[in-house]
Design an enzyme around this catalytic site. Structure first.
Site, PDB file in Angstrom:
ATOM      1  N   ASN A 221       0.862  -1.180   0.000  1.00 54.06           N
ATOM      2  CA  ASN A 221       0.000   0.000   0.000  1.00 54.06           C
ATOM      3  C   ASN A 221       0.897   1.229   0.000  1.00 54.06           C
ATOM      4  O   ASN A 221       2.123   1.111   0.038  1.00 54.06           O
ATOM      5  CB  ASN A 221      -0.960  -0.033   1.195  1.00 54.06           C
ATOM      6  CG  ASN A 221      -0.206  -0.099   2.495  1.00 54.06           C
ATOM      7  OD1 ASN A 221       0.519   0.830   2.850  1.00 54.06           O
ATOM      8  ND2 ASN A 221      -0.336  -1.211   3.204  1.00 54.06           N
ATOM      9  N   LYS A 299       8.031 -17.555 -10.784  1.00 52.20           N
ATOM     10  CA  LYS A 299       7.264 -16.402 -11.257  1.00 52.20           C
ATOM     11  C   LYS A 299       5.953 -16.860 -11.914  1.00 52.20           C
ATOM     12  O   LYS A 299       5.977 -17.805 -12.720  1.00 52.20           O
ATOM     13  CB  LYS A 299       8.137 -15.640 -12.269  1.00 52.20           C
ATOM     14  CG  LYS A 299       7.529 -14.359 -12.736  1.00 52.20           C
ATOM     15  CD  LYS A 299       8.452 -13.661 -13.716  1.00 52.20           C
ATOM     16  CE  LYS A 299       7.690 -12.581 -14.447  1.00 52.20           C
ATOM     17  NZ  LYS A 299       8.372 -12.128 -15.652  1.00 52.20           N
ATOM     18  N   PRO A 316      -2.143 -11.939  10.152  1.00 47.15           N
ATOM     19  CA  PRO A 316      -2.425 -11.780  11.586  1.00 47.15           C
ATOM     20  C   PRO A 316      -2.612 -10.305  11.899  1.00 47.15           C
ATOM     21  O   PRO A 316      -1.996  -9.442  11.262  1.00 47.15           O
ATOM     22  CB  PRO A 316      -1.160 -12.317  12.261  1.00 47.15           C
ATOM     23  CG  PRO A 316      -0.093 -12.210  11.218  1.00 47.15           C
ATOM     24  CD  PRO A 316      -0.775 -12.392   9.896  1.00 47.15           C
ATOM     25  N   ASP A 317      -3.481 -10.003  12.865  1.00 52.90           N
ATOM     26  CA  ASP A 317      -3.685  -8.611  13.261  1.00 52.90           C
ATOM     27  C   ASP A 317      -2.771  -8.297  14.450  1.00 52.90           C
ATOM     28  O   ASP A 317      -2.975  -8.798  15.551  1.00 52.90           O
ATOM     29  CB  ASP A 317      -5.161  -8.373  13.611  1.00 52.90           C
ATOM     30  CG  ASP A 317      -5.453  -6.886  13.702  1.00 52.90           C
ATOM     31  OD1 ASP A 317      -4.783  -6.204  14.492  1.00 52.90           O
ATOM     32  OD2 ASP A 317      -6.335  -6.407  12.961  1.00 52.90           O
ATOM     33  N   ILE A 318      -1.768  -7.487  14.190  1.00 52.25           N
ATOM     34  CA  ILE A 318      -0.732  -7.223  15.203  1.00 52.25           C
ATOM     35  C   ILE A 318      -1.316  -6.412  16.355  1.00 52.25           C
ATOM     36  O   ILE A 318      -1.067  -6.694  17.530  1.00 52.25           O
ATOM     37  CB  ILE A 318       0.459  -6.494  14.540  1.00 52.25           C
ATOM     38  CG1 ILE A 318       1.045  -7.392  13.450  1.00 52.25           C
ATOM     39  CG2 ILE A 318       1.522  -6.120  15.572  1.00 52.25           C
ATOM     40  CD1 ILE A 318       1.916  -6.697  12.454  1.00 52.25           C
ATOM     41  N   PHE A 336      -4.184   2.868  14.896  1.00 57.40           N
ATOM     42  CA  PHE A 336      -4.647   3.869  13.941  1.00 57.40           C
ATOM     43  C   PHE A 336      -5.859   3.297  13.216  1.00 57.40           C
ATOM     44  O   PHE A 336      -6.023   2.083  13.132  1.00 57.40           O
ATOM     45  CB  PHE A 336      -3.540   4.204  12.930  1.00 57.40           C
ATOM     46  CG  PHE A 336      -2.670   5.344  13.382  1.00 57.40           C
ATOM     47  CD1 PHE A 336      -1.819   5.197  14.459  1.00 57.40           C
ATOM     48  CD2 PHE A 336      -2.727   6.574  12.741  1.00 57.40           C
ATOM     49  CE1 PHE A 336      -1.031   6.245  14.902  1.00 57.40           C
ATOM     50  CE2 PHE A 336      -1.940   7.644  13.168  1.00 57.40           C
ATOM     51  CZ  PHE A 336      -1.100   7.478  14.250  1.00 57.40           C
ATOM     52  N   LYS A 354     -10.767  -4.202  18.237  1.00 58.64           N
ATOM     53  CA  LYS A 354      -9.348  -4.590  18.378  1.00 58.64           C
ATOM     54  C   LYS A 354      -8.915  -4.651  19.835  1.00 58.64           C
ATOM     55  O   LYS A 354      -7.873  -5.206  20.153  1.00 58.64           O
ATOM     56  CB  LYS A 354      -8.460  -3.618  17.609  1.00 58.64           C
ATOM     57  CG  LYS A 354      -8.844  -3.524  16.130  1.00 58.64           C
ATOM     58  CD  LYS A 354      -7.664  -3.550  15.221  1.00 58.64           C
ATOM     59  CE  LYS A 354      -8.094  -3.515  13.771  1.00 58.64           C
ATOM     60  NZ  LYS A 354      -7.041  -3.911  12.867  1.00 58.64           N
TER      61      LYS A 354
HETATM   62  N1  CTP Z   1      -3.282  -3.507  12.045  1.00 58.19           N
HETATM   63  C1  CTP Z   1      -2.434  -4.493  12.501  1.00 58.19           C
HETATM   64  N2  CTP Z   1      -2.347  -5.664  11.830  1.00 58.19           N
HETATM   65  C2  CTP Z   1      -3.087  -5.884  10.737  1.00 58.19           C
HETATM   66  C3  CTP Z   1      -3.963  -4.891  10.249  1.00 58.19           C
HETATM   67  C4  CTP Z   1      -4.034  -3.686  10.916  1.00 58.19           C
HETATM   68  O1  CTP Z   1      -1.756  -4.284  13.498  1.00 58.19           O
HETATM   69  N3  CTP Z   1      -2.979  -7.040  10.101  1.00 58.19           N
HETATM   70  C5  CTP Z   1      -3.395  -2.264  12.800  1.00 58.19           C
HETATM   71  C6  CTP Z   1      -2.878  -1.038  12.108  1.00 58.19           C
HETATM   72  O2  CTP Z   1      -1.507  -0.838  12.408  1.00 58.19           O
HETATM   73  C7  CTP Z   1      -3.757   0.038  12.724  1.00 58.19           C
HETATM   74  C8  CTP Z   1      -5.067  -0.679  12.983  1.00 58.19           C
HETATM   75  O3  CTP Z   1      -4.761  -2.050  13.021  1.00 58.19           O
HETATM   76  O4  CTP Z   1      -3.258   0.453  13.960  1.00 58.19           O
HETATM   77  C9  CTP Z   1      -6.158  -0.442  11.990  1.00 58.19           C
HETATM   78  O5  CTP Z   1      -5.686  -0.625  10.688  1.00 58.19           O
HETATM   79  P1  CTP Z   1      -6.639  -0.332   9.444  1.00 58.19           P
HETATM   80  O6  CTP Z   1      -5.876  -0.616   8.191  1.00 58.19           O
HETATM   81  O7  CTP Z   1      -7.284   0.997   9.600  1.00 58.19           O
HETATM   82  O8  CTP Z   1      -7.781  -1.375   9.679  1.00 58.19           O
HETATM   83  P2  CTP Z   1      -7.911  -2.873   9.357  1.00 58.19           P
HETATM   84  O9  CTP Z   1      -7.801  -3.667  10.607  1.00 58.19           O
HETATM   85  O10 CTP Z   1      -6.965  -3.264   8.270  1.00 58.19           O
HETATM   86  O11 CTP Z   1      -9.403  -2.951   8.887  1.00 58.19           O
HETATM   87  P3  CTP Z   1     -10.082  -2.423   7.526  1.00 58.19           P
HETATM   88  O12 CTP Z   1      -8.982  -2.328   6.488  1.00 58.19           O
HETATM   89  O13 CTP Z   1     -11.085  -3.450   7.218  1.00 58.19           O
HETATM   90  O14 CTP Z   1     -10.663  -1.077   7.859  1.00 58.19           O
END
Ligand code: CTP
Length: 409
Positions: A221, A299, A316-318, A336, A354
Site C-alpha cells: 500500500n 514467477k 495476523p492482526d498485530i 490507527f 481490536k
Molecule cells: N493492524 C495491525 N495488523 C493488521 C492490520 C491492521 O496491526 N494485520 C493495525 C494497524 O496498524 C492500525 C489498525 O490495526 O493500527 C487499523 O488498521 P486499518 O488498516 O485501519 O484497519 P484494518 O484492521 O486493516 O481494517 P479495515 O482495512 O477493514 O478497515
C-alpha cells in the site's frame, strides 16, 4: 558538556530554528550552520533586520539549503509557513548571536518583528548564545533580563571572555561555534535521559508491509511511514526506550532507538512479539490485510488473456494480538484507523473490535504520503478532533497525551 565528536549522531534529523540577531558574531553563523548540517541537523533561519547588517540572507540560504525568513508581514511567507508554525516545527529554537536588545525583548515579551514574534509563539525549548560588549553584558538591566530568561528555563551557552570586536576585553564574546554545537548535543542527550518517559519502553510499528505474490511481485500500500517514524522520534525524545518495527519506507532510520526492518506482516508480528513486554505500543503501520495463501518460488506466468485468481489469506492482526496479550499486554495500546468515510464511528468500532485503548482515526481518502494529518483521538472518553497539523506536530501532541496518561496510571 558532551564533546560533540563523541556523539556524532545526536543532532541527526534535529530541526533547529536559528534566529540570527544583529551582532558582529553573526559572521560566525554560516560556520555554525555548516557544522550543524554536517551532523545531520536541519536548520531553518530567521534573520532580524539588524542581523542582516552583518550576514547576508543569501549566505544563510545557501548554507542552510532553505529559505531565510525575515519579514513578519510577508504574505508569501505566511501562506507557505506562518510565523506560528515556524516556531513550532522545530525541536529547539536557537538565538545566535543573542544581542542585549533581543534578550531584553524576550524578557519583556515584546513581539515587534518576526524573530521576537516566533520566540513568543513557540512552545519549544529555547537556547540563546549571548554576544555583546562587556559593559552591556555586565549592565544590571542585562543581568536582570538574563535572570528572567533563565527562570523561564531558557538555555544559555556562553558568552566567553576575550578580545572583542569593539576593542575592549572581557565577557560578552559569543560562545565558539563548536561550543554551541556541544551545548545543543548536550541538550538533546540530557533531555532524553531526564525526559518524562525515561524508564518506559515503547514499541512503534510504521510503514507498509510487502506481501510477496511470487519472487518478483508483491502486495503493498502507499503508506510512507512518516507518521509512525515521527511518533517513534517524539517518544524517544521524551526519553522512552523505543523499538521501531518498520516496513519498507523512504524514511531515514532514527538514530536514538532500536530499528527493526521487516517486509511482511508475519515478520512484523514476530518482531513485535520479540520486543515485548513493553509499556507503550503504537501501531501506526499500514499492515497489508492479506497475503498469498501459498507461497510460490517461481514467477507466475501470464495466462494468455484469461483472468488470474490469486488465493489470499488474512494476515495476523498485530494490534489485536498486542491488545489481547494477557499479562504481557502493554499498559497503553494505541492503534490507527485509516478510514475513507464515517471516520469517527469507524474509529470507535475499531477501538472496540481490536481491544486497544486509543485509536487515532484519520481520513485517508486523499491518499497516504502527505506531510500533514487530520486526526481524531478516540479514547474511552470519546473523540477529540484535532486541527490539521504536520505529522511531526501530531506525533508531539500524541506523545504529550501518552506522557500524561502514563504519569497518571
Ligand atoms: N493492524 C495491525 N495488523 C493488521 C492490520 C491492521 O496491526 N494485520 C493495525 C494497524 O496498524 C492500525 C489498525 O490495526 O493500527 C487499523 O488498521 P486499518 O488498516 O485501519 O484497519 P484494518 O484492521 O486493516 O481494517 P479495515 O482495512 O477493514 O478497515
Amino acid at each position: 558538556m558532551v564533546y560533540p565528536g563523541t556523539r556524532p549522531t545526536v543532532l541527526k534529523n534535529r530541526r533547529i530554528l536559528l534566529i540570527v540577531s544583529g551582532g558582529i558574531a553573526a559572521v560566525k553563523i554560516p560556520d555554525l550552520i555548516r557544522r550543524l548540517r554536517e551532523r545531520g541537523a536541519s536548520v531553518r533561519c530567521v534573520l532580524t533586520e539588524s542581523g542582516a547588517q552583518f550576514v547576508t540572507p543569501m549566505s544563510l540560504a545557501a548554507l542552510s539549503g532553505g529559505k531565510v525568513f525575515q519579514d513578519l508581514f510577508s504574505l508569501t511567507d505566511e501562506s507557505e509557513m506562518g510565523h506560528i508554525n515556524l516556531s513550532r516545527e522545530a525541536d529547539i529554537v536557537l538565538v545566535a548571536p543573542a544581542t542585549a536588545n533581543i534578550m531584553a525583548k524576550m524578557a519583556h515579551g515584546q513581539a515587534d518583528d518576526l524573530a521576537t514574534t516566533a520566540l513568543l509563539a513557540t512552545d519549544k525549548p529555547v537556547m540563546i548564545a549571548p554576544s555583546m560588549n562587556v559593559k552591556m553584558w555586565e549592565h544590571s538591566a542585562t543581568k536582570a533580563n538574563l535572570a528572567t530568561l533563565q527562570d523561564r528555563d531558557i538555555h544559555v551557552v556562553g558568552p566567553g571572555a576575550g578580545d572583542m570586536a569593539c576593542g575592549e576585553v572581557g565577557d560578552g564574546r559569543m560562545a565558539e561555534v563548536m561550543d554551541i554545537v556541544a551545548a545543543l548535543t548536550d541538550f538533546f542527550v540530557s533531555r532524553a535521559a531526564l525526559g518524562p518517559l525515561s524508564g518506559q519502553s515503547a514499541l512503534v510499528t510504521s510503514g507498509p508491509t510487502h506481501e510477496p505474490i511470487d519472487p518478483v511481485r508483491y502486495i503493498a500500500n502507499r503508506s510512507s511511514g512518516k507518521q509512525g517514524h515521527a511518533i517513534a522520534r517524539a517518544l524517544a525524545d521524551l526519553g522512552a526506550n523505543v523499538t521501531l518495527v518498520t516496513g519498507p519506507t523512504q524514511e531515514p532510520d532514527p538514530d536514538n532507538m532500536t530499528v527493526v526492518a521487516v517486509e511482511t506482516a508475519d515478520q512484523m508480528l514476530a518482531a513485535c512479539t520479540a520486543a515485548a513486554p513493553v509499556d507503550i505500543a503504537v501501531c501506526a503501520a499500514a499492515v497489508a490485510d492479506w497475503r498469498m495463501a501459498e507461497s510460490t518460488t517461481s514467477k507466475i506466468k501470464k495466462t494468455g488473456g484469461a483472468s488470474l485468481q490469486l488465493n489470499l489469506t488474512e494476515n495476523p492482526d498485530i494490534l489485536t494480538t498486542l491488545s489481547k496479550a494477557g499479562s504481557s499486554r502493554p499498559r497503553l495500546v494505541i492503534g490507527f484507523a485509516a478510514e475513507t468515510e464515517n471516520i469517527i464511528d469507524n474509529g470507535i468500532a475499531k477501538r472496540d473490535s481490536k481491544g486497544c485503548d486509543w485509536i487515532v482515526a484519520n481520513d485517508v481518502s486523499a491518499g497516504f504520503g502527505g506531510d500533514d494529518n487530520t486526526v481524531h483521538l478516540i479514547t474511552e472518553e470519546g473523540a477529540d478532533s484535532w486541527p490539521t497539523l504536520s505529522k511531526k506536530a501530531v506525533a508531539d501532541r500524541l506523545a504529550t497525551h501518552i506522557t500524561d496518561h502514563i504519569k497518571k496510571s
